[in-house]
Design a protein around this motif. Structure first.
Motif, PDB file in Angstrom:
ATOM      1  N   GLN A  55       0.836  -1.185   0.000  1.00 38.20           N
ATOM      2  CA  GLN A  55       0.000   0.000   0.000  1.00 38.20           C
ATOM      3  C   GLN A  55       0.877   1.243   0.000  1.00 38.20           C
ATOM      4  O   GLN A  55       1.938   1.265   0.620  1.00 38.20           O
ATOM      5  CB  GLN A  55      -0.893   0.034   1.247  1.00 38.20           C
ATOM      6  N   ILE A  56       0.409   2.255  -0.675  1.00 36.41           N
ATOM      7  CA  ILE A  56       1.050   3.566  -0.618  1.00 36.41           C
ATOM      8  C   ILE A  56      -0.027   4.639  -0.479  1.00 36.41           C
ATOM      9  O   ILE A  56      -1.160   4.444  -0.952  1.00 36.41           O
ATOM     10  CB  ILE A  56       1.905   3.848  -1.884  1.00 36.41           C
ATOM     11  N   THR A  79      -5.709   6.100  -0.483  1.00 29.83           N
ATOM     12  CA  THR A  79      -4.690   5.079  -0.306  1.00 29.83           C
ATOM     13  C   THR A  79      -4.827   4.053  -1.420  1.00 29.83           C
ATOM     14  O   THR A  79      -5.947   3.722  -1.829  1.00 29.83           O
ATOM     15  CB  THR A  79      -4.763   4.406   1.078  1.00 29.83           C
ATOM     16  N   TYR A  80      -3.676   3.582  -1.903  1.00 27.37           N
ATOM     17  CA  TYR A  80      -3.650   2.678  -3.038  1.00 27.37           C
ATOM     18  C   TYR A  80      -3.071   1.330  -2.604  1.00 27.37           C
ATOM     19  O   TYR A  80      -2.107   1.270  -1.846  1.00 27.37           O
ATOM     20  CB  TYR A  80      -2.793   3.260  -4.161  1.00 27.37           C
ATOM     21  N   SER A 105      -8.327   0.892  -4.447  1.00 18.03           N
ATOM     22  CA  SER A 105      -8.098   2.179  -3.802  1.00 18.03           C
ATOM     23  C   SER A 105      -9.248   2.515  -2.879  1.00 18.03           C
ATOM     24  O   SER A 105     -10.374   2.032  -3.048  1.00 18.03           O
ATOM     25  CB  SER A 105      -7.916   3.289  -4.843  1.00 18.03           C
ATOM     26  N   LEU A 106      -8.933   3.333  -1.894  1.00 17.71           N
ATOM     27  CA  LEU A 106      -9.922   3.875  -0.961  1.00 17.71           C
ATOM     28  C   LEU A 106      -9.742   5.385  -0.968  1.00 17.71           C
ATOM     29  O   LEU A 106      -8.630   5.867  -0.735  1.00 17.71           O
ATOM     30  CB  LEU A 106      -9.702   3.304   0.439  1.00 17.71           C
ATOM     31  N   THR A 154       0.256  -3.451   3.590  1.00 13.66           N
ATOM     32  CA  THR A 154       1.165  -2.833   4.550  1.00 13.66           C
ATOM     33  C   THR A 154       0.521  -1.684   5.315  1.00 13.66           C
ATOM     34  O   THR A 154       1.061  -1.232   6.310  1.00 13.66           O
ATOM     35  CB  THR A 154       2.412  -2.339   3.822  1.00 13.66           C
ATOM     36  N   GLY A 155      -0.637  -1.205   4.854  1.00 10.08           N
ATOM     37  CA  GLY A 155      -1.393  -0.199   5.590  1.00 10.08           C
ATOM     38  C   GLY A 155      -0.977   1.231   5.284  1.00 10.08           C
ATOM     39  O   GLY A 155       0.174   1.506   4.932  1.00 10.08           O
TER      40      GLY A 155
END
Lengths: 112, 112
Positions: free
Chosen positions: B6-7, B21-22, B73-74, B104-105
């Protein structure tokens, strides 16, 4: 609203000792899981349990770990000989037919 | 093995700003779930996406599943202080009650 409960909330143990972490899943759920989360890191899968047997386990879940459903309500995780690196938050989760997993509040395990 | 990244890892936003977040998986997923973990809390299920290209909305939250079912994505519109926490995506390879592989958050903090 039904919820997953875990005891104890915090367990401190010495390296080499055995610990048992306890969970009471949501009553009509059939699938049970243990995850762990080292502080500040992601949640890691340990093991899943269905129909009184392990359905899947990760590389982390070695011979030191075991799970049991000793009665109709409890679901336990035993670590036979704890290591320093076992220090983490351990989450129990359960799911029913809808597949979303409901997590308990966790047990913080500290190995000294 | 399967990896879910996640990034970004951290995001600080002013209250009222948007947040995204992706999530990217190394393998094609059957479905993806999103969880929110408040500081000191446990993961709480938000939503599950199953279909390629699926978009779901929950009030200010918009969730999307990529066409190739390898990313998601969120997006949160107009963040509020109650949105503080770490957002995890979690992927599944099958359609049953298999394990979740957590991303990974992304830790979201809000500047009032």
């Amino acid at each position: 609203e039904p919820e997953v409960t875990q005891t104890p909330s915090h367990q401190v143990t010495q390296m080499g000792q055995e610990v048992i972490l306890r969970c009471v899943p949501i009553s009509n759920h059939l699938y049970f899981y243990w995850y762990r989360q080292i502080l500040g890191q992601k949640v890691e899968f340990l093991v899943s349990f269905y129909n009184n047997e392990i359905s899947e386990k990760s590389e982390i879940f070695d011979d030191q770990f075991s799970v049991e459903r000793p009665d109709g309500s409890n679901f336990t995780l035993k670590i036979r000989s704890t290591k320093l690196e076992d220090s983490a938050m351990y989450f129990c989760a359960s799911s029913g037919r809808a597949y979303e997993q409901y997590f308990g509040p966790g047990t913080r395990l500290t190995v000294t | 093995g399967q990896q879910v990244m996640q990034i970004p890892q951290y995001q600080h936003v002013q209250e009222g700003e948007d947040f995204t977040t992706y999530c990217n998986s190394s393998t094609t997923l059957s479905n993806i779930q999103w969880y929110k973990q408040r500081p000191g809390g446990h993961p709480v299920f938000l939503i599950q996406l199953v279909k390629s290209g699926e978009v779901k909305k929950q009030k200010r939250l918009t969730f999307q599943f990529g066409e190739a079912k390898k990313n998601s994505s969120l997006h949160i519109t107009a963040t509020q202080t109650t949105d503080v926490g770490t957002y995890f995506c979690a992927g599944k390879l099958g359609f049953g009650n298999e394990k979740l592989t957590f991303g990974t958050g992304t830790r979201l903090t809000i500047i009032p």
